[in-house]
Motif scaffolding. Structure first.
Motif, PDB file in Angstrom:
ATOM      1  N   GLY A 304      -6.156   8.092  11.113  1.00  0.00           N
ATOM      2  CA  GLY A 304      -5.298   8.192   9.752  1.00  0.00           C
ATOM      3  C   GLY A 304      -6.271   8.011   8.571  1.00  0.00           C
ATOM      4  N   GLU A 305      -5.727   8.570   7.572  1.00  0.00           N
ATOM      5  CA  GLU A 305      -6.760   8.466   6.158  1.00  0.00           C
ATOM      6  C   GLU A 305      -5.760   8.452   5.112  1.00  0.00           C
ATOM      7  N   THR A 306      -6.243   7.635   4.145  1.00  0.00           N
ATOM      8  CA  THR A 306      -5.251   7.607   2.885  1.00  0.00           C
ATOM      9  C   THR A 306      -6.278   7.503   1.621  1.00  0.00           C
ATOM     10  N   GLN A 307      -6.022   8.072   0.468  1.00  0.00           N
ATOM     11  CA  GLN A 307      -6.857   7.884  -0.577  1.00  0.00           C
ATOM     12  C   GLN A 307      -5.872   7.275  -1.831  1.00  0.00           C
ATOM     13  N   LEU A 308      -6.323   6.223  -2.190  1.00  0.00           N
ATOM     14  CA  LEU A 308      -5.656   5.276  -3.325  1.00  0.00           C
ATOM     15  C   LEU A 308      -6.480   5.384  -4.594  1.00  0.00           C
ATOM     16  N   CYS A 309      -5.751   5.478  -5.447  1.00  0.00           N
ATOM     17  CA  CYS A 309      -6.300   5.330  -6.837  1.00  0.00           C
ATOM     18  C   CYS A 309      -5.898   3.732  -7.358  1.00  0.00           C
ATOM     19  N   ILE A 310      -6.912   2.937  -7.617  1.00  0.00           N
ATOM     20  CA  ILE A 310      -6.526   1.408  -8.018  1.00  0.00           C
ATOM     21  C   ILE A 310      -7.127   1.224  -9.237  1.00  0.00           C
ATOM     22  N   LYS A 311      -6.339   0.675 -10.227  1.00  0.00           N
ATOM     23  CA  LYS A 311      -6.643   0.296 -11.466  1.00  0.00           C
ATOM     24  C   LYS A 311      -6.986  -1.129 -11.372  1.00  0.00           C
ATOM     25  N   ALA A 312      -8.395  -1.344 -12.062  1.00  0.00           N
ATOM     26  CA  ALA A 312      -8.723  -2.832 -12.083  1.00  0.00           C
ATOM     27  C   ALA A 312      -7.971  -3.451 -13.256  1.00  0.00           C
ATOM     28  N   THR A 313      -7.763  -4.723 -12.825  1.00  0.00           N
ATOM     29  CA  THR A 313      -7.288  -5.577 -13.822  1.00  0.00           C
ATOM     30  C   THR A 313      -8.135  -6.834 -14.185  1.00  0.00           C
ATOM     31  N   ASN A 314      -9.310  -6.546 -14.208  1.00  0.00           N
ATOM     32  CA  ASN A 314     -10.420  -7.369 -14.905  1.00  0.00           C
ATOM     33  C   ASN A 314     -11.676  -6.802 -14.568  1.00  0.00           C
ATOM     34  N   ASP A 315     -12.727  -7.352 -15.716  1.00  0.00           N
ATOM     35  CA  ASP A 315     -13.995  -6.914 -15.467  1.00  0.00           C
ATOM     36  C   ASP A 315     -14.730  -7.755 -14.464  1.00  0.00           C
ATOM     37  N   GLY A 316     -15.784  -7.146 -13.647  1.00  0.00           N
ATOM     38  CA  GLY A 316     -16.585  -8.061 -12.923  1.00  0.00           C
ATOM     39  C   GLY A 316     -17.259  -6.797 -12.033  1.00  0.00           C
ATOM     40  N   GLN A 317     -17.964  -7.545 -11.037  1.00  0.00           N
ATOM     41  CA  GLN A 317     -18.761  -6.757 -10.046  1.00  0.00           C
ATOM     42  C   GLN A 317     -17.980  -6.756  -8.798  1.00  0.00           C
ATOM     43  N   LEU A 318     -17.592  -5.455  -8.156  1.00  0.00           N
ATOM     44  CA  LEU A 318     -16.852  -5.358  -6.971  1.00  0.00           C
ATOM     45  C   LEU A 318     -17.628  -5.526  -5.830  1.00  0.00           C
ATOM     46  N   HIS A 319     -17.302  -6.792  -5.092  1.00  0.00           N
ATOM     47  CA  HIS A 319     -18.166  -7.177  -4.073  1.00  0.00           C
ATOM     48  C   HIS A 319     -17.622  -6.895  -2.760  1.00  0.00           C
ATOM     49  N   ALA A 320     -16.309  -7.033  -2.527  1.00  0.00           N
ATOM     50  CA  ALA A 320     -15.563  -6.814  -1.308  1.00  0.00           C
ATOM     51  C   ALA A 320     -14.303  -6.381  -1.523  1.00  0.00           C
ATOM     52  N   VAL A 321     -13.590  -5.920  -0.306  1.00  0.00           N
ATOM     53  CA  VAL A 321     -11.949  -5.747  -0.193  1.00  0.00           C
ATOM     54  C   VAL A 321     -11.677  -6.569   0.716  1.00  0.00           C
ATOM     55  N   VAL A 322     -10.690  -7.607   0.156  1.00  0.00           N
ATOM     56  CA  VAL A 322      -9.779  -8.329   1.084  1.00  0.00           C
ATOM     57  C   VAL A 322      -8.540  -7.831   1.652  1.00  0.00           C
ATOM     58  N   SER A 323      -8.361  -7.985   2.869  1.00  0.00           N
ATOM     59  CA  SER A 323      -7.231  -7.394   3.290  1.00  0.00           C
ATOM     60  C   SER A 323      -6.222  -8.079   4.142  1.00  0.00           C
ATOM     61  N   TRP A 324      -5.285  -7.620   4.297  1.00  0.00           N
ATOM     62  CA  TRP A 324      -4.325  -8.713   5.259  1.00  0.00           C
ATOM     63  C   TRP A 324      -3.123  -7.847   5.520  1.00  0.00           C
ATOM     64  N   TRP A 325      -2.148  -8.273   6.631  1.00  0.00           N
ATOM     65  CA  TRP A 325      -1.053  -7.475   6.846  1.00  0.00           C
ATOM     66  C   TRP A 325       0.266  -8.299   6.852  1.00  0.00           C
ATOM     67  N   VAL A 326       1.477  -7.390   6.761  1.00  0.00           N
ATOM     68  CA  VAL A 326       2.678  -8.050   6.722  1.00  0.00           C
ATOM     69  C   VAL A 326       3.640  -7.370   7.815  1.00  0.00           C
ATOM     70  N   LEU A 327       3.974  -8.150   8.721  1.00  0.00           N
ATOM     71  CA  LEU A 327       4.856  -7.789   9.687  1.00  0.00           C
ATOM     72  C   LEU A 327       6.499  -7.594   9.340  1.00  0.00           C
ATOM     73  N   GLN A 328       6.976  -6.622   9.671  1.00  0.00           N
ATOM     74  CA  GLN A 328       8.533  -6.397   9.323  1.00  0.00           C
ATOM     75  C   GLN A 328       9.117  -6.702  10.946  1.00  0.00           C
ATOM     76  N   LEU A 329       9.675  -7.400  11.130  1.00  0.00           N
ATOM     77  CA  LEU A 329       9.936  -7.682  12.685  1.00  0.00           C
ATOM     78  C   LEU A 329      11.472  -7.121  12.814  1.00  0.00           C
ATOM     79  N   ASP A 330      12.421  -6.969  12.026  1.00  0.00           N
ATOM     80  CA  ASP A 330      13.711  -6.283  12.419  1.00  0.00           C
ATOM     81  C   ASP A 330      13.623  -5.078  11.610  1.00  0.00           C
ATOM     82  N   ARG A 331      14.586  -4.105  11.953  1.00  0.00           N
ATOM     83  CA  ARG A 331      14.719  -2.746  11.355  1.00  0.00           C
ATOM     84  C   ARG A 331      15.379  -2.764  10.185  1.00  0.00           C
TER      85      ARG A 331
END
Length: 734
Positions: A304-331
């Motif tokens: 799978g692939e996805t292209q995202l356009c993300i707007k920065a909310t601060n000035d800085g040096q982009l060093h990393a992408v921090v990621s996590w996940w969320v489970l939806q357990l019920d329908r």
């Protein structure tokens, strides 16, 4: 010691992902016979690196099993994250609520990766039991044989052995019409790691939908969604950008010379970290954004692939992408579980429900020094997933792509852990090594130096400092890759490979023929052994063992570096770590107490037992606090052959609090004058410590100001056994 490797490593890992000693990427295999189960387990000697396969026949009841299995299963299963997972109350509660909501009538339920059988028992309970629900059926598959044994005992304790059909197989080995009579109506599973996909979620779901489940099945969980956030962090930058970090050092060594920027680095992948522990060192550069969505109720795609356009909310040096996940357990989307960092929970006005170690956040490093961005600037993120991992490419608008997995300077790359890369780029650490080596070489003419471990840094340093020295580098873990790397960077560091030899042979086979009949003047190491980063600190006493093996080729005045090791310790308050390893009782109504001994639990056990020492980064272990001064337990003198060692010390508490255990580590004395010391304690975040948790936490205070119920002193004693590399630690509070 036995290394119990999950049998599900073929074709992908489906056991718990945070195995600490399983950096030996080796598959253990199991086979069935008509009479019993047989397992091949890998036994590893941490002081030699030697390993052998051991055949273990396992009876139904662990207490009837062979002595070799009983003696070895407990400490190794304690190194896994099963216990931590079962102590994760929010997870258990979310699964129980979702299963009760989803399974409302008799049906056929399939549990993939059943573990101790918790989800299987939840499903059976939701349908009722016995004659009242005659059509209900639960099929559970678990490929890891030691867990199958535990699950049988847990089911028996809870009266569930007749309600659940358990198979010691991977799910892709199950066949309808052979193992099970029909396809399942409901899937319950928890085959997730910190990245989400690393335990084979996609291949498992694909096979289940193709071969084991009805069309449009009910599933728990229902969906998983991955999220990310752009961050600046100099700490995370130091974990991967060796080229730019070592440019600031003054020793003249270039492990990553200009033009071959990625010849030595980290594997391009996501790395699991407790980002809450470094929250003060992280600057958020964007709002959270959704990346991928995976539905359990339908067959997932392998790519799978996805292209995202993300707007920065601060000035800085982009060093990393921090990621996590969320489970939806019920329908319906009313029951959730999240691995988001604490700052996300607080932003969403949700309580911080506690610390767990089996699931963390993930970090993807932006190559080099990162990307400078400014507030409101758009950053384009290209995310790709395959069957087992997620990767990214980044670029700013109007700039070329920053490829996060490209290699400059050819196809060859020597890969090390992020912590090792950070150590090699640390100016203070390099200064310690430079001072120690200069002192060791002083006054020696044409010395023969042997680098006993996997230190490419020390090999280069000696060859550069002494133009008359000859260097034999053993590189027991890196082998040919280490030799290829040294050849590639020799010219840039001003030394000739004519004076450097990499011997790809065991230390026990080294003879004076290999040294051209010259005795060894210097035997050195960091110590560092590639592939053993998850082991306990004293397993690096392998250097002492190898010094002993090489005794016949050492000169009479041979110098060892380090000269000795000092086992240090400190009493600690570690509430989060202790609670994650505490003894199991009722988990959502199901008694798991029979698993405590095997999983190495601490806490109020019927018969108090000494739990194993756990390797961990103390600074990553939730809340922690030092309660005593640092004290010396024992010393290891490398000028002499390896021997049994022991020590005893009275612990004086300097801070009141609840003591949950002791952190232990080794300080390496690098020179004979005892003036250059390298510490690997809790304040040094690139090394793991060993943690000995107490069976029951003890309230401690300062003498003269404590209440009668508080302890003021403790006596710790420890013994080191060179035959197996184990450290036995005991303590008494008074």
């Amino acid at each position: 010691m036995l290394s119990l490797v999950p049998t599900a490593l073929i074709p992908f890992i489906t056991a718990r992902s945070s195995w600490t000693i399983l950096s030996l990427v080796t598959a253990a295999r199991t086979m069935s016979s008509s009479s019993n189960q047989r397992a091949f387990q890998l036994r590893v000697d941490p002081l030699t690196g030697n390993s052998e396969w051991v055949v273990i026949d396992e009876e139904e009841d662990q207490d009837q099993g062979p002595e070799i299995f009983k003696n070895s299963q407990q400490p190794m299963l304690a190194m896994t994250s099963y216990l931590d997972m079962l102590n994760d109350s929010p997870r258990n509660r979310a699964y129980a609520e979702a299963i009760n909501k989803t399974i409302t009538a008799p049906c056929h339920v399939l549990d993939i990766g059943a573990g101790t059988g918790l989800l299987s028992m939840m499903a059976a309970r939701a349908m009722g039991s016995g004659a009242s629900m005659p059509q209900g059926k639960v099929t559970a598959c678990e490929s890891y044989l030691p867990m199958v044994k535990i699950m049988r005992r847990v089911m028996r304790l809870n009266g569930m052995e007749k309600n659940i059909y358990l198979f010691n197989k991977r799910s892709d080995e199950l066949k309808v019409g052979v193992d099970i009579s029909s396809r399942a109506d409901v899937l319950v599973s928890e085959i997730l790691d910190s990245e989400l996909l690393g335990e084979g979620l996609i291949p498992s779901l694909q096979h289940a939908h193709d071969m084991l489940l009805v069309e449009n099945p009910l599933t728990v969980p229902y969906r998983a969604t991955t999220y990310g956030q752009l961050v600046e962090s100099s700490f995370l930058w130091r974990l991967h950008d060796l080229h730019n970090n070592e440019a600031k050092t003054s020793d003249g060594i270039r492990l990553v010379p200009t033009g071959v920027d990625s010849i030595l680095g980290v594997k391009p992948q996501q790395y699991a970290y407790h980002c809450d522990a470094m929250e003060k060192e992280i600057k958020l550069l964007s709002e959270p954004f959704k990346i991928f969505e995976f539905d359990f109720w339908k067959r997932p795609d392998s790519h799978g692939e996805t292209q995202l356009c993300i707007k920065a909310t601060n000035d800085g040096q982009l060093h990393a992408v921090v990621s996590w996940w969320v489970l939806q357990l019920d329908r319906e989307g009313t029951i959730f579980y999240s691995t988001a960092p604490r700052w996300i929970s607080l932003q969403n006005n949700k309580s911080d429900e506690g610390w767990c170690d089996h699931w963390k956040q993930c970090v993807w490093f932006v190559p080099g020094q990162g990307i400078p961005i400014s507030n409101d600037q758009e950053v384009h993120l290209h995310a790709v997933h395959d069957e087992t991992s997620i990767s990214y490419n980044l670029d700013k608008q109007s700039q070329t792509d920053v490829k996060m997995h490209g290699i400059k300077g050819g196809d060859f790359q020597l890969l090390l852990s992020p912590e090792r890369i950070a150590i090699y780029g640390d100016n203070e650490w390099r200064g310690i090594m430079l001072t120690a080596i200069r002192s060791a070489l002083k006054g020696r003419i044409d010395p023969l130096c042997v680098v006993a471990d996997d230190s490419v840094f020390l090999t280069i340093l000696i060859a550069q400092l002494s133009k008359t020295s000859n260097v034999i580098s053993l590189l027991p873990g890196l082998r040919a890759k280490g030799a290829q790397y040294l050849q590639a960077v020799a010219d840039a560091n001003g030394f000739s490979m004519d004076r450097v030899q990499v011997l790809e042979k065991k230390q026990s086979l080294l003879s004076v023929l290999d040294t051209h009949h010259q005795k060894v003047d210097l035997l050195i190491g960091e110590p560092f052994y590639s592939g053993t980063e998850g082991m306990l600190p004293w397993h690096n006493l392998r250097f002492w063992k190898e010094r002993t093996i090489l005794n016949s080729v050492l000169s009479e005045d041979a110098l060892m570096m380090p000269c000795k090791g000092i086992l240090k310790a400190c009493a600690m308050s570690l509430p989060d770590l202790w609670n994650s390893r505490r003894s199991l009782d009722k988990i959502e109504g199901f008694d798991h107490s029979v698993a405590n001994t095997t999983l190495g639990a601490c806490g109020e056990l019927p018969t108090p037992q000494e739990g194993p020492c756990l390797p961990c980064f103390v600074w990553q272990s939730g809340k922690y606090k030092k309660l005593s001064s640092v004290f010396t337990v024992m010393e290891f003198d490398f000028s002499k052959p390896i021997s049994r060692s022991s020590g005893q010390f009275q612990v004086e508490f300097v801070e009141p609090g609840m003591c949950h255990g002791f952190a232990l580590w080794i300080d390496w004395v690098m020179d004979s004058e005892n003036s250059v010391i390298l510490s690997t304690g809790p304040d040094e975040r690139y090394w793991k410590q060993g943690v000995k948790l107490l069976a029951t936490p003890a309230a401690v205070g300062i003498e003269g100001s404590s209440s009668p119920s508080e302890c003021c002193h403790a006596v710790m004693e420890a013994s080191f056994e060179p035959s197996n590399g184990e450290l036995i630690v005991r303590h008494v509070f008074s």
